[in-house]
Design a protein around this motif. Structure first.
Motif, PDB file in Angstrom:
ATOM      1  N   PHE A 330     -17.878  16.806  90.518  1.00 18.27           N
ATOM      2  CA  PHE A 330     -18.186  17.004  91.938  1.00 18.27           C
ATOM      3  C   PHE A 330     -18.575  15.671  92.576  1.00 18.27           C
ATOM      4  O   PHE A 330     -18.187  15.387  93.719  1.00 18.27           O
ATOM      5  CB  PHE A 330     -19.320  18.013  92.106  1.00 18.27           C
ATOM      6  N   GLU A 331     -19.320  14.852  91.847  1.00 14.78           N
ATOM      7  CA  GLU A 331     -19.703  13.541  92.366  1.00 14.78           C
ATOM      8  C   GLU A 331     -18.468  12.684  92.628  1.00 14.78           C
ATOM      9  O   GLU A 331     -18.413  11.953  93.626  1.00 14.78           O
ATOM     10  CB  GLU A 331     -20.624  12.842  91.370  1.00 14.78           C
ATOM     11  N   ARG A 332     -17.455  12.789  91.768  1.00 14.72           N
ATOM     12  CA  ARG A 332     -16.248  11.984  91.927  1.00 14.72           C
ATOM     13  C   ARG A 332     -15.347  12.478  93.048  1.00 14.72           C
ATOM     14  O   ARG A 332     -14.562  11.702  93.614  1.00 14.72           O
ATOM     15  CB  ARG A 332     -15.441  11.972  90.623  1.00 14.72           C
ATOM     16  N   THR A 333     -15.394  13.767  93.370  1.00 13.07           N
ATOM     17  CA  THR A 333     -14.435  14.354  94.306  1.00 13.07           C
ATOM     18  C   THR A 333     -15.060  14.989  95.537  1.00 13.07           C
ATOM     19  O   THR A 333     -14.327  15.323  96.484  1.00 13.07           O
ATOM     20  CB  THR A 333     -13.593  15.432  93.594  1.00 13.07           C
ATOM     21  N   GLN A 334     -16.374  15.178  95.530  1.00 17.80           N
ATOM     22  CA  GLN A 334     -17.065  15.864  96.622  1.00 17.80           C
ATOM     23  C   GLN A 334     -16.491  17.257  96.872  1.00 17.80           C
ATOM     24  O   GLN A 334     -16.506  17.760  98.001  1.00 17.80           O
ATOM     25  CB  GLN A 334     -17.022  15.025  97.908  1.00 17.80           C
ATOM     26  N   GLY A 335     -15.959  17.880  95.827  1.00 18.40           N
ATOM     27  CA  GLY A 335     -15.467  19.238  95.946  1.00 18.40           C
ATOM     28  C   GLY A 335     -14.123  19.376  96.635  1.00 18.40           C
ATOM     29  O   GLY A 335     -13.711  20.494  96.973  1.00 18.40           O
TER      30      GLY A 335
END
Length: 428
Positions: A330-335
């Motif tokens: 989630f940190e890498r893609t922001q969802g």
């Protein structure tokens, strides 16, 4: 033998790798009929994979690569909401027999959130059911006519949209003539094409390429609104529509919650004879969030669905869903599902190339997401999202080496341990 794995039954020999161009009748129909035909590489035990002859192993690895590059479109809570709204609107409008304006739908959201794929999948499912209902025949066909039956038309808004170029983009979908036509002729040709082909749904993608400070774009939006009187469900897809200026002349109907929009004139190139207001349902295909327990659970379930599609030989159950991996992803893609798909695809490539054969935080740390060269996307329209920076390279801890020097230990035999000493505890 790998020959059993590569036959026509698993879709490998029939796979061409060339995507269908959906902005033509033939391309859309090909994509619609074949969109679920790709079959992923079969699962193999690592021991069997390692024991394969070199050529068979190479072919199987190519199939794995194709599998990771063609991850299926997974349902999300957000896409289900869009599907309910779109399907209800398309079905209700398709059954209308009154010569009234059909309400449309605007689908908004950020870049790389899967709006186009979601809308196309929903529209294709509607077309499948509509064709089945009408036994594959145009219910409004004229006796003796030979026009193709095209329930759904998909058109990309031109980057520099003008009324004429927008009409030509629609007519190019149908393969209709556009040469030496002025705007009124083009508009009437669009109306004729939609009617003659039995079109029930018109999708205009990338609608936020329109810039409302340009007179041509304002005229184009008026023209698009007028298309709603052609007895089709107009679906506009774009990035952050509320902030784009497209709704500047719109208001929300307090009774229905719909966006009510009026054209600046009662007649658009002779097409709209009344003052009928155009109504749109505005639905958002949002990204995943990671704030509440329910949101985290939805994200983890989505990762589980992605993990099920991967074919990495050292992958363990929970590779994407356990420990700190959900939070890391989630940190890498922001969802954003498009960024997640890109990260997973590139990560699988790296895992296969290095022989790691699994996705870890350390491996994904080295995957840089760069969307600056994305083909067919307009950065000025917000079609390319901001990519979160990769986490700072973590320093791997080196375990302390035991000292080789021998330390002399003090003799403690005659030490007084006091009233709580070992002798008291032993006799207790």
């Amino acid at each position: 033998m790998f020959g059993d794995l590569a036959d026509g039954e698993n879709g490998w020999h029939g796979w061409s790798g060339m995507p269908a161009q959906r902005d033509t009748v033939e391309g859309w129909d090909l994509w619609r009929r074949t969109r679920h035909q790709f079959v992923p590489a079969p699962r193999l035990e690592p021991a069997r994979w390692r024991g394969m002859p070199a050529r068979e192993k190479s072919l199987y690895d190519l199939h794995r690569t194709a599998t990771h590059a063609n991850l299926p479109l997974l349902h999300t809570p957000m896409s289900r909401q869009v599907a309910r709204a779109l399907t209800a609107r398309m079905r209700a409008n398709a059954f209308k027999s009154k010569p009234s304006t059909r309400p449309g739908v605007m689908v908004t959201g950020g870049g790389y959130q899967g709006k186009t794929e979601t809308v196309c999948e929903i529209a294709a499912a509607f077309e499948d059911s509509w064709r089945e209902l009408n036994q594959g025949l145009n219910p409004n066909d004229v006796p003796g006519g030979h026009d193709l039956y095209v329930p759904v038309a998909y058109v990309q808004t031109p980057v520099t949209a003008k009324p004429k170029s927008t009409c030509k983009a629609i007519l190019n979908f149908f393969g209709a003539p556009t040469k030496n036509m002025d705007l009124p002729d083009l508009v009437h040709q669009v109306a004729a094409s939609l009617h003659d082909h039995g079109t029930r749904v018109l999708i205009l993608d990338d609608i936020t390429r329109l810039r409302m400070h340009r007179a041509d774009d304002q005229d184009t939006l008026d023209l698009i609104r007028a298309f709603m009187s052609m007895h089709v469900t107009l679906i506009l897809v774009g990035v952050n529509i509320p902030a784009s200026g497209l709704l500047r002349e719109g208001r929300t109907d307090p009774r229905t919650g719909r966006i009510v929009m009026s054209s600046r004139s009662s007649v658009v190139h002779g097409l709209e004879p009344t003052q009928t207001e155009r109504r749109f349902d505005l639905v958002e295909l949002g990204r995943f969030c990671y704030d509440t327990a329910a949101q985290i659970q939805a994200w983890v379930e989505h990762l589980a669905g992605v993990e099920e599609q991967l074919r990495l030989m050292n992958a363990q159950a929970g590779m994407l869903t356990e420990h700190g991996m959900p939070e890391y992803l989630f940190e890498r893609t922001q969802g954003v599902v498009g960024l997640l798909e890109r990260l997973i695809e590139d990560g699988c490539q790296e895992a296969m190339a290095t022989g790691t054969e699994q996705l870890t935080e350390d491996l994904l740390d080295d995957i840089m997401l760069d969307l600056s060269g994305a083909i067919g996307r307009d950065p000025e329209a917000g079609e390319i999202p901001a990519v979160p920076s990769p986490p700072a390279k973590r320093k791997k801890r080196t375990p302390a080496k035991p000292s080789t020097a021998k330390k002399s230990r003090r003799n403690t035999v005659f030490d007084d341990h006091g009233p709580g000493g070992p002798d008291l505890k032993q006799g207790a």
